[in-house]
Design a protein around this motif. Structure first.
Motif, PDB file in Angstrom:
ATOM      1  N   MET A   1       0.837  -1.195   0.000  1.00 47.51           N
ATOM      2  CA  MET A   1       0.000   0.000   0.000  1.00 47.51           C
ATOM      3  C   MET A   1       0.876   1.251   0.000  1.00 47.51           C
ATOM      4  O   MET A   1       1.828   1.331   0.774  1.00 47.51           O
ATOM      5  N   ASP A   2       0.535   2.187  -0.883  1.00 48.23           N
ATOM      6  CA  ASP A   2       1.261   3.449  -0.922  1.00 48.23           C
ATOM      7  C   ASP A   2       0.738   4.393   0.161  1.00 48.23           C
ATOM      8  O   ASP A   2      -0.452   4.400   0.500  1.00 48.23           O
ATOM      9  N   TYR A   3       1.646   5.199   0.696  1.00 53.52           N
ATOM     10  CA  TYR A   3       1.271   6.170   1.718  1.00 53.52           C
ATOM     11  C   TYR A   3       1.933   7.505   1.402  1.00 53.52           C
ATOM     12  O   TYR A   3       3.083   7.522   0.984  1.00 53.52           O
ATOM     13  N   PRO A   4       1.217   8.649   1.587  1.00 46.79           N
ATOM     14  CA  PRO A   4      -0.120   8.804   2.148  1.00 46.79           C
ATOM     15  C   PRO A   4      -1.210   8.230   1.245  1.00 46.79           C
ATOM     16  O   PRO A   4      -1.070   8.185   0.029  1.00 46.79           O
ATOM     17  N   ILE A   5      -2.304   7.821   1.880  1.00 54.12           N
ATOM     18  CA  ILE A   5      -3.465   7.291   1.170  1.00 54.12           C
ATOM     19  C   ILE A   5      -4.286   8.467   0.648  1.00 54.12           C
ATOM     20  O   ILE A   5      -4.485   9.461   1.356  1.00 54.12           O
ATOM     21  N   ALA A   6      -4.737   8.375  -0.587  1.00 50.90           N
ATOM     22  CA  ALA A   6      -5.496   9.471  -1.193  1.00 50.90           C
ATOM     23  C   ALA A   6      -6.765   9.767  -0.396  1.00 50.90           C
ATOM     24  O   ALA A   6      -7.434   8.843   0.080  1.00 50.90           O
ATOM     25  N   ARG A   7      -7.062  11.055  -0.282  1.00 48.21           N
ATOM     26  CA  ARG A   7      -8.271  11.510   0.418  1.00 48.21           C
ATOM     27  C   ARG A   7      -9.359  11.856  -0.591  1.00 48.21           C
ATOM     28  O   ARG A   7      -9.083  12.290  -1.701  1.00 48.21           O
TER      29      ARG A   7
END
Length: 389
Positions: A1-7
């Motif tokens: 999982m990529d971070y930051p997670i899209a808002r």
């Protein structure tokens, strides 16, 4: 999982946080510079990480320190108490503690009220619709931090644009570095001026501290200047939008302004403006939520996820201004808890009380869906907030 997670537009954290709390409270994530780190999402785990400064380092020179910014921080800049560990952190914080006490905030309150009243009067006498961000939410904390530090209010536009660029994670490393260098240069000139001609302001008192270099004073001032207006400005604008979104709560504050103090705590919990979290590197060995960690592991403690943890706050996705939310982690916890949290609380209380008493008929001038959120910074907010009355 990529971070930051899209808002997505709105106040809720990414939906993935709820699943992670339940199924993977220590989740491996990939960061922008190719690093790996562990995302911590449960309230108890986040609080434990923040309060254990012995095993979780804030220093970017510690192996494994998670890099979320466009500019890679190889070491803590002089005076940057946000990214130093004790005993250096203790030395810096000790110089500032007396500036943000309950007694000092009580003495400052009349000035905060004066500044707020002046900005509200200008808003009311100006054109409608108005942008609450540029006309009120940003100027109030900016004026206050200028007053505290001794920064000329006339230079507000300069430091505001540079601090926003410094925090903007959509920009290139070169642009971020340039903005920070300009801000450092401006404050270096101011520090030298206060050494030569001291006044009754925080910078003048800082430069009198034994053994504090100009470079350290500049580093401390950068953090105070950026943190002293950016977080609070976004919190004020987001709070007004949240209250307008759930108009019954706005009407409740209009009917009973005494509810504002408790409302601010719930709004801070619900909104969690520092939405990307707090980063730490494991120094030695540690365990979080039963997961063993070793030296060189990076950790991202999500304040947003923790503040929406149902184990800590029942029905956490519901805004309830009568909830007891004082245990929220919006300002962090432990030795790195935001040094200006009492000031931020004061400014938010005064600003919201002024709005509900002075502009009770305030309302959005555009549909909620048309309000543009700004998620490309560690402190999220609004690009503008068109209002009328």
């Amino acid at each position: 999982m990529d971070y930051p997670i899209a808002r997505r537009p709105g106040f809720d954290p990414p939906a993935e946080f709820a699943a992670l709390r339940a199924e993977a409270p220590m989740c491996p994530v990939s960061l922008r510079h190719g690093q790996r780190a562990h995302l911590v999402t449960r309230y108890d785990d986040v609080r434990a990480v923040l309060r254990d400064h012995g095993r979780f380092s804030s220093d970017p020179s510690t192996p494994g320190f998670p890099q979320l910014r466009p500019v890679v921080d190889r070491e803590a800049a002089p005076g940057s108490f946000l990214v130093t560990d004790p005993p250096e952190h203790t030395r810096y914080r000790r110089m500032l503690t007396g500036e943000f006490t309950v007694r000092r905030m009580a003495a400052l309150r009349p000035e905060v009220e004066r500044i707020t009243a002046e900005r509200l009067a200008a808003l009311r006498s100006g054109p409608r619709p108005a942008d609450l961000v540029t006309a009120f939410a940003l100027p109030v904390p900016s004026d206050v931090i200028c007053l505290l530090l001794g920064v000329p209010v006339s230079d507000q536009e300069f430091f505001s644009t540079r601090s926003r660029a410094h925090l903007d994670r959509s920009l290139s490393a070169e642009r971020v570095r340039s903005a920070l260098e300009e801000l450092h240069g401006y404050l270096a000139d101011l520090v030298r001026a206060r050494r030569a001609d001291p006044r009754d302001d925080l910078i003048s008192r800082l430069v009198r501290e034994p053994g504090l270099s100009d470079e350290e004073a500049v580093g401390m001032t950068v953090l105070l200047l950026v943190g002293g207006h950016e977080t609070t400005a976004n919190s004020i604008a987001l709070s007004v939008l949240a209250l307008q979104r759930e108009r019954a709560w706005w009407d409740a504050l209009v009917a009973d302004p005494g509810l504002v103090e408790n409302a601010v705590e719930e709004l801070l919990r619900y909104l969690s403006p520092v939405h990307h979290g707090v980063v730490r590197a494991v120094a030695g060995e540690a365990a979080v939520g039963g997961t063993a960690l070793g030296a060189g592991d990076g950790v991202i403690a999500s304040l947003f996820a923790a503040n929406r943890d149902p184990a800590a706050f029942p029905d956490p996705d519901r805004l309830d201004l009568r909830r007891n939310a004082r245990a929220h982690l919006a300002f962090g916890s432990g030795v790195h808890q935001c040094v200006g949290h009492l000031l931020a609380r004061l400014e938010m209380r005064v600003a919201l009380r002024a709005l509900v008493t002075g502009l009770p008929d305030l309302r959005l001038a555009v549909p909620f869906e048309d309000v543009e959120f700004r998620f490309d910074a560690p402190i999220y907010g609004l690009r503008s907030l068109p209002v009328t009355w």
